[in-house]
Scaffold this motif. Structure first.
Motif, PDB file in Angstrom:
ATOM      1  N   VAL A 124       0.334  -0.987  -0.139  1.00  0.00           N
ATOM      2  CA  VAL A 124       0.049   0.054   0.373  1.00  0.00           C
ATOM      3  C   VAL A 124       0.364   1.072   0.209  1.00  0.00           C
ATOM      4  N   GLY A 125       0.978   2.027  -1.078  1.00  0.00           N
ATOM      5  CA  GLY A 125       1.269   3.650  -1.002  1.00  0.00           C
ATOM      6  C   GLY A 125       2.652   3.518  -1.407  1.00  0.00           C
ATOM      7  N   ALA A 126       3.265   2.616  -2.475  1.00  0.00           N
ATOM      8  CA  ALA A 126       5.076   2.319  -1.982  1.00  0.00           C
ATOM      9  C   ALA A 126       5.370   1.959  -3.464  1.00  0.00           C
ATOM     10  N   ASP A 127       5.573   3.357  -3.989  1.00  0.00           N
ATOM     11  CA  ASP A 127       6.481   3.094  -5.245  1.00  0.00           C
ATOM     12  C   ASP A 127       7.849   2.053  -5.266  1.00  0.00           C
ATOM     13  N   VAL A 128       7.578   0.973  -4.744  1.00  0.00           N
ATOM     14  CA  VAL A 128       8.662   0.139  -4.291  1.00  0.00           C
ATOM     15  C   VAL A 128       9.311  -0.042  -5.060  1.00  0.00           C
ATOM     16  N   THR A 129       9.415  -0.339  -6.035  1.00  0.00           N
ATOM     17  CA  THR A 129      11.184  -0.625  -7.424  1.00  0.00           C
ATOM     18  C   THR A 129      11.580   0.848  -7.087  1.00  0.00           C
ATOM     19  N   GLY A 130      11.457   2.026  -6.978  1.00  0.00           N
ATOM     20  CA  GLY A 130      12.244   3.143  -6.968  1.00  0.00           C
ATOM     21  C   GLY A 130      12.424   3.799  -5.556  1.00  0.00           C
ATOM     22  N   LYS A 151       6.069  -0.886 -11.591  1.00  0.00           N
ATOM     23  CA  LYS A 151       6.293  -1.442 -11.873  1.00  0.00           C
ATOM     24  C   LYS A 151       6.066  -2.463 -11.353  1.00  0.00           C
ATOM     25  N   ILE A 152       6.360  -2.367 -10.161  1.00  0.00           N
ATOM     26  CA  ILE A 152       5.064  -3.302  -8.826  1.00  0.00           C
ATOM     27  C   ILE A 152       3.687  -3.806  -9.539  1.00  0.00           C
ATOM     28  N   ALA A 153       3.304  -2.989 -10.062  1.00  0.00           N
ATOM     29  CA  ALA A 153       2.402  -2.676 -10.169  1.00  0.00           C
ATOM     30  C   ALA A 153       1.480  -3.780 -11.085  1.00  0.00           C
ATOM     31  N   ARG A 162       7.547  10.941  -5.520  1.00  0.00           N
ATOM     32  CA  ARG A 162       8.750  10.826  -5.778  1.00  0.00           C
ATOM     33  C   ARG A 162       9.747   9.630  -6.537  1.00  0.00           C
ATOM     34  N   LEU A 163      10.913  10.030  -7.086  1.00  0.00           N
ATOM     35  CA  LEU A 163      11.588   9.678  -8.504  1.00  0.00           C
ATOM     36  C   LEU A 163      12.642   9.009  -8.101  1.00  0.00           C
ATOM     37  N   PRO A 164      13.058   7.867  -8.339  1.00  0.00           N
ATOM     38  CA  PRO A 164      13.777   7.051  -7.399  1.00  0.00           C
ATOM     39  C   PRO A 164      15.331   7.451  -7.995  1.00  0.00           C
TER      40      PRO A 164
END
Ligand code: SF4
Ligand code: SF4
Lengths: 367, 844
Positions: B352-358, B386-388, B751-753
């Motif tokens: 939930v709520g995280a762009d985890v690959t970045g 990406k993870i989605a 955020r951007l990675p």
């Protein structure tokens, strides 16, 4: 800045003559240590060391006890000593408004690279070929030329290794100056070049010419090693499918969707050779650096306008694998661009490495 | 070495001839710089006790005492050592000899030689009060000859016996260091200073000794052979021209470079003045989730015990603090209740709520591993990250409405009796409460509020109730900011009632912070909590005693309140460690004017920036690679890092700056090295008992707290079961700002990675800067059509309180009605408020 201690290796020079017949002899491991001690006194040496957490890494040797000839594959390939992750090309200084003073770095020094793995030495030779093509990039090639490579054949390939599928190991038939084979309490030393011979001549009395029994033993070892590989990568099929454009778009998509563009595969790869050039300036002085770059980054191909011909990770992965598998083999050097060291297998956080890719190709059949 | 020890012997003889009664010999092996430093110091008590009176004429005072050191003769001896040794005078005029030798030039065994040399001195001068200190890589040992002597029976305390005892003792003590000496090329490890994953990295250096890059450690449980784009390209910033390399103070309207002494004195004087004039609560402290545990701990100590205020907080107030608080209330620990390892073994992962690959690539790689083992992955995110794309189910949720689907699932599970068996029969008050209101949340309400189909929610709830190992991964994108804490309560409740709160293999993992977001919270850089997250309200005598607090802790103002205080003038002095307050405020003139009106602004920074330009005192801080300490990662892994490169210019580690300043203000604590601070943390911060600065250097993988001091082995998993407490979590009406006709689209700020937070460091690494340096407004084609905006066009984003200029790109994978923009490309208005979702209108 550039005044590093310069220790010449007497008699090494540029003589890279390959001997017609390899000289094969054996030496007790303890005695070999004496040889190393002697070599370290007269020349710079790079060799695998074992870190305190048990990992291997090639490093510049300051203390001969650090050298570790244990089986296993060092974290990084040998390329960082020739094609450095951040290399000073030259220094400059602004004088007034329109003059610049340049200082060339000192020339590379002669050096002994001990214990380099077969795949890594193949990688170095690959880089040498690449950087000599058309334009000879001496920052890289000079260093390679001045290094004596004493390679180490592998008896225990790791879980990730597939050099046997890439024709780059576990033992070499050429490309080395000397090659070591582990015979229990002795090393078998196979000398291929005149300069390796020169290097080891002072220790002549410690070596015994190999007997027929020794040669037989080595033969047995070699035939055993092949059966120890657990990973198979069907490279020939990979080359064919990629070259013919027969890889399904979904496969590229699936791999691209996983790739997080971290660049790990590129940096650990013994043959990846892309770089970026930048200036680091402080005040009036500065240095021009060449650093590693990775084709998996979107900034690698992005154009000034902002347009990117390879915007998605899938596009970039496609280009990378195409280069390694097809272009290198069919158009360029006639050999695979992959050495089968398996570092990217370990390093890729997303299971998108070349070995997994090729294996996937085999399971996804084109109907 | 032999020549060297003879030189040392000569010099010591010299001191002895001058009737010095106490002498200290310190040897420091500085591997980062490849040198061995030697320090001989006259330690006789006479010097120290007369020092105050004899200010100004120390040499005369030395004549007065019984010893006379002929500096000239000492100089002569020193000059015979090929320039290795230099003679100088210490703070009170005592004679000091310092020596620096290149490690490469030393052949042989340092420790054996030293042992022989020192024992020979002891043998001939048993009455000399000799102190010996040996330090290598922040590990140190020290011994005093008189201590050994006291332990010997009196009849045996003379010459030879003593000498032998000393020799043995030194040899034993130095055994630890032998490894370093023998294997000199073995490198120090460091921890990547970017995200909260905490990858272990090994430095690579050029022949000239410059740091050329980092490579990942393969045996480390987090890095496991790879770094992300930030880690691989992270070293360039330490060589950037913007680095501050000397202290600066404001003088005559400008800033001038000065010595450390001046800077420390100025800061101490000014702080004391403000304290005197306006009281402790007129001073605010801002710590940093980018600084180490030791830094934040000492800052907390300075705020609470030297100045006496509770006004201390970090920028995490706007991101992770609400999450940690909620988890603390629910599970008794303000942290993840599970580990990365558990993620790769989970059967169900709810993200939930995280762009985890970045933002936390290592958590992403564990998810990939889990997927490879056929785990189910549910991603709740309006964006198609990406993870989605990897998800078994991707719920494109209406931004900010997380509380509704969570509550929907909770009430469904309760109604269907699909909760932990012990809750059904038991007397859990919190659960009763939840149960009572369960009826209020029909799945249909969850669906209308969140856009997630009812069936999906039911399916997920059933799955959650049936699997053995489920991990919840959450980032600071969860919920809407005002409701964040409540939303996390909800998630904690959901985990708790399904039995996945913190048992083996299950739990909650908080991803996406900075390298030490967790540690800064644990160290109590918080206005209302003490180290370990203990609320001040619950601070009892025992806690206070353990913390060794003279002054009772008070509740202070948080990050936002401190900034408001600056605006309103209630805060007169501000102390900022590693946080560029103006990064988000650059265009906010009122705020920078307010900063200009402060009586004192002290900034500890690595780069010069608009904030340091305004500061009264600027302390140049060392970059993480240049120093040692510990940090805590997202799974509570406490890790040690060592210096891997020479410090730039005259910079110092943050902890040392705070310590020196506290000392200048009259604080009575002493730390010789960062490991002394570390040891204090082990003794007083809950959960950190297992920290042990003397742990062998090869135990660099760290440990997951809590770890007891006795338990030698690091504990791979958390306690068997974290019992939870249930807190009301059903959302009230509304969730943040609603869209309407005027502002029909919700803009998410994220955020951007490669542009890490404010980009302070990442934009100074060329490859990272090249990768991503500007952000475009990402719009769904439907919305682009509605606003009549084309791909690549320059646009103005209009929101209720202003306008943002950028350009647009069209993204099919966003849901219509949702737009995305990187946080840093927005002007000051949102970041300091924590708002991450804004209703907007777009114009070309
Ligand atoms: S293929 Fe793997 S290692 Fe290479 S860039 Fe992509 S994620 Fe990184
Ligand atoms: S930024 Fe995070 S994931 Fe990337 S290398 Fe550093 S710690 Fe590892």
């Amino acid at each position: 800045m550039f005044a590093v201690n310069k220790i010449p290796i007497s008699g090494l020079g540029e003589d890279r003559t390959i001997k017609e017949k390899h000289m094969i002899s054996t030496i007790l491991k303890d005695d070999f240590f004496t040889v190393l001690r002697g070599l370290a006194k007269t020349s710079r040496m790079i060799a695998p060391v074992m870190l305190s957490n048990g990992e291997l890494l090639y490093d510049r040797i300051q203390c001969i006890e650090d050298v570790s000839l244990q089986p296993g594959i060092p974290i990084m390939s040998a390329k960082e000593f020739f094609f450095s992750s951040c290399e000073e090309l030259f220094r400059f200084k602004r004088i007034g408004t329109d003059a610049i003073d340049f200082v060339q770095p000192e020339e590379a020094e002669a050096c002994v690279f001990l214990g380099i793995r077969s795949c890594d030495l193949n990688g170095v030779r690959y880089l040498e070929r690449f950087y000599k093509r058309k334009f000879n990039d001496t920052t890289v090639t000079k260093k390679i030329e001045k290094t004596v490579f004493i390679s180490l054949g592998c008896l225990d390939p790791g879980e990730q290794c597939f050099c046997a599928c890439c024709d780059s190991g576990p033992f070499l038939s050429d490309g080395f100056d000397a090659q070591l084979t582990d015979l229990d309490n002795r090393w078998m030393v196979e000398i291929a070049t005149a300069r390796a011979e020169t290097l080891l001549r002072p220790y002549d009395n410690l070596f015994t010419p190999a007997t027929d029994a020794d040669l037989n033993e080595r033969k047995n070892i070699l035939s055993c090693v092949d059966s120890k590989f657990t990973r198979r990568s069907f490279m020939a099929m990979g080359v064919k499918k990629v070259s013919l454009g027969a890889v399904e778009e979904e496969v590229w998509e699936a791999f691209g969707d996983r790739c997080i563009s971290c660049g790990s595969c590129v940096f650990v790869c013994p043959t990846c050779s892309c770089f970026n050039v930048l200036d680091r300036e402080i005040g009036e002085e500065g240095v021009r650096l060449r650093t590693w770059d990775a084709c998996s980054y979107s900034g690698f191909t992005r154009e000034v306008s902002g347009h990117n011909p390879r915007p998605r990770a899938a596009d970039r992965l496609k280009r990378r694998f195409f280069h390694k598998l097809s272009y290198q083999t069919t158009k360029d050097s006639g050999r695979l661009g992959c050495m089968g060291c398996g570092r990217c297998v370990v390093s890729c956080p997303s299971l998108a490495d070349i070995s997994t890719f090729v294996t996937t190709l085999r399971s996804v059949r084109t109907v | 070495m032999f020549g060297l020890s003879l030189h040392i012997l000569d010099l010591i003889e010299h001191f002895i001839q001058a009737h010095v009664s106490a002498l200290s010999v310190a040897v420091e092996c500085d591997r980062a710089n490849g040198i061995l430093k030697i320090l001989l110091k006259d330690n006789s008590t006479g010097v120290a006790s007369v020092s105050d009176a004899a200010k100004g004429s120390p040499l005369k005072h030395m004549k007065n005492s019984s010893r006379e050191i002929d500096l000239k003769r000492l100089n002569d001896t020193a000059s015979k050592t090929d320039g290795i040794f230099k003679i100088g005078k210490g703070e009170v005029g005592e004679a000091i000899v310092t020596g620096t030798v290149k490690l490469d030039s030393i052949k042989g065994d340092i420790h054996d030689d030293l042992a022989v040399m020192l024992s020979s001195i002891v043998c001939t001068n048993p009455d000399l009060d000799l102190t010996f200190e040996f330090r290598i890589c922040e590990e140190n040992c020290s011994m005093r000859v008189s201590d050994i002597k006291n332990r010997l029976p009196p009849e045996k305390s003379g010459g030879l016996t003593l000498a032998r005892a000393v020799q043995e003792k030194i040899k034993a003590e130095l055994e630890v260091f032998k490894e370093f000496q023998e294997r000199r090329s073995i490198l120090n490890f460091t921890v990547c200073p970017f995200c909260s994953c905490g990858c272990q990295a090994i430095p690579r250096k050029s022949v000239q000794g410059n740091l050329t890059g980092l490579v990942p450690s393969r045996r480390h449980p987090v890095s496991a052979g790879s770094l992300c784009i930030r880690g691989w390209n992270s070293v360039d910033y330490i060589y950037h021209p913007d680095r501050i390399d000397a202290p600066m103070i404001k003088k005559d309207g400008g800033q001038i470079r000065c010595t450390w002494k001046e800077a420390l004195e100025t800061a101490a004087e000014d702080l004391k003045n403000v304290l005197h004039k306006w009281g402790p609560d007129s001073i605010g402290f801002i710590g940093s989730p980018r600084c180490s545990n030791e830094d934040n701990y000492l800052l907390m100590k300075m705020a609470r015990q030297v100045v006496g205020t509770g006004n201390i907080d970090t920028g995490s107030r706007l991101t992770y603090s609400p999450i940690f608080e909620a988890l603390y209330d629910s599970y008794g620990i303000g942290a993840s209740t599970t580990s990365l390892e558990n993620v790769s073994e989970a059967e169900l992962i709810l993200l939930v709520g995280a762009d985890v690959t970045g933002c936390s690539p290592k958590a992403a790689s564990r998810i990939f591993q889990a997927l490879n083992r056929k785990a189910t992955l549910i991603v709740v995110d309006p964006r198609c990250t990406k993870i989605a794309k990897q998800a078994t189910h991707h719920w494109k949720i209406r931004p900010g409405s997380d509380a509704y689907w969570i509550s929907g699932m909770i009430s469904y599970l309760i109604k269907e009796n699909k909760v932990r068996a012990d809750l059904l029969g038991g007397e859990n008050a919190g659960f009763m409460e939840l149960k009572k209101e369960a009826g209020l949340f029909p799945m249909s309400l969850a669906e209308t509020k969140t856009w997630i189909p009812e069936d999906s929610l039911r399916m997920a709830a059933d799955l959650l109730a049936s699997v053995k190992k489920a991990v919840f991964i959450l980032g600071d994108g969860i919920g809407s900011f005002d409701e964040m804490k409540k939303t996390v309560y909800g998630l904690a409740n959901l985990a708790f009632i399904t039995g996945h709160g913190g048992r083996n293999g299950s739990g909650i993992l908080v991803v996406g912070g900075e390298n030490n977001t967790q540690g800064a919270w644990d160290m109590g850089a918080l206005p209302d909590r003490l180290p370990g997250g203990i609320p001040i309200a619950g601070c009892d005598v025992e806690t206070r005693a353990r913390l060794n607090f003279r002054m009772p802790p008070t509740v202070g103002q948080d990050y936002r309140q401190i900034l408001h205080g600056v605006m309103s003038g209630d805060i007169r002095a501000l102390y900022v460690m590693g946080e560029n307050l103006l990064a988000f405020h650059e265009e906010d003139k009122a705020f920078s004017d307010a900063l200009g009106r402060l009586e004192l602004l002290v900034v500890q920074e690595i780069f010069s920036n608009p904030l340091t330009a305004m500061a009264t005192v600027v302390f140049p801080a060392s970059a993480p690679y240049e120093r040692a300490g510990t940090v805590t990662n997202l799974e509570r892994r406490v890790q040690r890092f060592q210096p891997i490169v020479k410090s730039r210019g005259d910079t110092r580690p943050d902890w040392e700056i705070i310590y020196n300043l506290s000392k200048a203000m009259g604080a009575g604590f002493t730390y010789r090295t960062v490991w002394d601070v570390n040891a204090e943390i082990a003794s007083c911060v809950p959960f950190y008992e297992g920290l042990n600065p003397r742990l062998p250097a090869n135990d660099e993988n760290g440990f997951l707290w809590p770890k007891s001091a006795k338990n030698e082995n690091s504990q791979p998993r958390l306690r068997q079961n974290w019992e939870g407490t249930i807190h009301g979590s059903y959302p009230q009406e509304g969730y943040g700002e609603e869209t309407d006709e005027e502002f029909p689209v919700v803009l998410i700020l994220g955020r951007l990675p490669s542009f890490w937070n404010t980009g302070t460091r990442s934009s100074r690494c060329p490859l990272l800067h090249r990768e991503e340096n500007r952000s475009h407004l990402q719009l769904h084609p439907y919305d682009a059509n509605r606003f009549q905006v084309r791909e690549g066009e320059k646009v103005r984003i209009i929101h209720r309180s202003g306008i943002i200029h950028t350009s647009a790109v069209l993204k099919e994978d966003l849901p219509a009605g949702v737009a995305f923009l990187a946080l840093h490309s927005v002007d000051g208005r949102f970041a300091p408020t924590g708002v991450r979702r804004i209703p907007i209108w777009v114009e070309s």
